[in-house]
Every structure is written in C-alpha cells, then in structure tokens.
Design an enzyme around this catalytic site. Sequence first.
Site, PDB file in Angstrom:
ATOM      1  CG  ASP A 117      -1.862   1.151   1.253  1.00  0.00           C
ATOM      2  OD1 ASP A 117      -2.991   0.970   0.765  1.00  0.00           O
ATOM      3  OD2 ASP A 117      -1.495   2.243   1.734  1.00  0.00           O
TER       4      ASP A 117
ATOM      5  CE1 TYR B 219       0.349   7.827   2.472  1.00  0.00           C
ATOM      6  CE2 TYR B 219       1.037   5.606   1.939  1.00  0.00           C
ATOM      7  CZ  TYR B 219       0.111   6.471   2.477  1.00  0.00           C
ATOM      8  OH  TYR B 219      -1.034   5.959   3.029  1.00  0.00           O
TER       9      TYR B 219
ATOM     10  CE  LYS C  97      -3.876   4.764   0.522  1.00  0.00           C
ATOM     11  NZ  LYS C  97      -2.472   4.517   0.825  1.00  0.00           N
TER      12      LYS C  97
ATOM     13  CG  HIS D 138      -4.768   9.956   0.292  1.00  0.00           C
ATOM     14  ND1 HIS D 138      -3.446   9.785  -0.038  1.00  0.00           N
ATOM     15  CD2 HIS D 138      -4.870   9.564   1.585  1.00  0.00           C
ATOM     16  CE1 HIS D 138      -2.793   9.310   1.010  1.00  0.00           C
ATOM     17  NE2 HIS D 138      -3.637   9.175   2.013  1.00  0.00           N
TER      18      HIS D 138
END
Length: 294
Positions: free
Chosen positions: A50, A55, A80, A111
Amino acid sequence: MSPPAIATTTKTLNTGAEIPVIALGTWESAPDDAYKAVLAALKDGYRHIDTAWIYGNEVPVGKAIREAGVPREEIFVTTKLWLDNFHDPAKGLETSLKNLGLDYVDLYLMHWPFALDENGKVDSTIDFVKGYANMQKLDKSKAKAIGVSNFDIKNLTTLLEAESTTTVPATNQVELHVKLPQQKLIDFCHSNGIVVEAYSPLGRGDLDNEVLESIAKKHNTGVANVVISWGIFRDTVVLPKSVTPARIKSNLDYIKLDADDINTINEIHIKEGTRRHCNFGKDKGVTVFHADEN
Ligand code: A2P
C-alpha cells in the site's frame, strides 16, 4: 492445526478481485527505507503493498515491486489519488503509474474526501462526489478497482446516494486500531459490500499497553501480532507499516484469539479513551469525521 498464512489469505472485493488481508503499509517510509521494506516484505511472503502519491515513495516502492522476482499479477498494489487531481484523476493515475513503473494498480483510492488547488488550499469548485464520478471514468485496465479513504458514514452515505455514483467503492481505507475501533463504520461499509482497510493498525506503534501485553503473553506472541490478529478477526484488511526487517516478518505471525481476548480488546477504547492520529481534513479546516467533531 495452525491457521492459514495471512500473507496469502484474501477477501473478495465487489469487483470479484481478491485482496490479501495483510499489506505492508508505507506511510512515512523514507524512499530508501521503503525500497528495502518492500523487497523484504515480498521475500517474506507479503503479496499486498500500500502506497500513495503523497507519501513521496512511489518510485522506490515500484522499483522494489519490479525487482523482487515475484510475478506482477501475484502482487496487489494500491496507490491513492491526491486531492489536487479531482478534476482529472487520469492525470493523477498516469503520474503514479509512471512513478511506480507499472502498467496498472489493483486499487486506486480517493485519498481524502475534499479537493485542494495547486496552492494546497481547499478547492471548493469540486467536491468528492464529482471527483469520484471522474474516477469512475478511469481506464479499468490501469486502475482495476477504485475506492475511497478517510470516509465516515455521513460522507459515504452522500457518495452512495449521489445519482452520479454508479460504482460502489471497493474499499474504504481508514484509521483503525484498538483506540479507534469504529465498529459502526465497519458495519456500515460491510452492509454496502465495501471492504474496510485499516491504516495505522498498530496505533502508529502505540503498543505499550498492559492489557494487550497480557494477551500477547498468554498466546506467547507479540503485542503487534495480537492487534493485527484482532483486525483480521474483525474482517478488515490490515496495513501495518514497518521499515524494520524483523518486524515486517514477524507481523505476518497470526494468532487465533479467543472470545475473552476479543471482548477485552474491544473495551480498551472505552476504558482508556479514543485516539485519532490523523485528521488532515481538520488541518485544512474541513470537517471529515463528523461524529468526532460535532
Ligand atoms: P518501524 O517502521 O520503525 O519498524 P502503524 O502501522 O500503526 O502506523 O504503526 C507503524 C509504527 O509501528 C512504526 O513506527 C513502526 O516502526 C512500528 N512497528 C511496526 N511493526 C512493529 C512491531 N512488530 N512491533 C513494534 N513496533 C512496530
């Protein structure tokens, strides 16, 4: 008889695809750590990774997925859509696929349930209903399933009741741990055929807890294994994050909890109080978790 290995145990999405019930989470994993963590996880047997555009680690995560020696079709990959691409999710998806170096993702999530403009300010020209309607038009060969993240019951109801919503989200990925069990949200999602994914299942490493320690001792295992097993018992997909090889491996050790254990764990938030670690909406002045904030 020992339970089946959780790395290969799956749940079925409303698309018919199988999603492994445990994933390596990569939120806040720095690029080099994320690369090594994903390689280690795939070697240990994980088949679900994931990540997210925000990120900042899609490039190393994708590199590790491509280099691990595991056939792509055996790995379930989630990323996402960031909030500045609600108008054009295809652009967000293309960027993520390019970062990952992959032809498709297995799951693409909105998200958060609000949009941001290119300056990071709330974009009131588009809401999550329209953003999700745009996601529904994505090429299904590039995003095999779509879903949402950080949706509460109120926002999910709005989304599901909207005329433009023709595809029920495959998953809702939310913060879930012993201090934030959100059973009503899980029940609501399940009653609508939505798989629930638990991010921060370890309470972001908040494992120093006497009640959990005594259950772990009883089963001769670790506290992380207790809470991961509890998450799986609750019929959720759990996404523990770690960049530590020994923890990545040991987080796959699943135990069968008994009814007393489950009841005790279910009561921790009542006795010790609830705790939400992540509320990006509040940071931006948007109410996302209505029950928390009203
Ligand atoms: P690290 O990445 O340094 O191994 P969550 O998944 O709830 O967000 O929790 C992530 C945090 O929990 C990270 O700080 C991670 O540290 C830590 N962590 C992951 N697995 C374990 C484990 N088995 N025991 C203790 N801490 C863990």
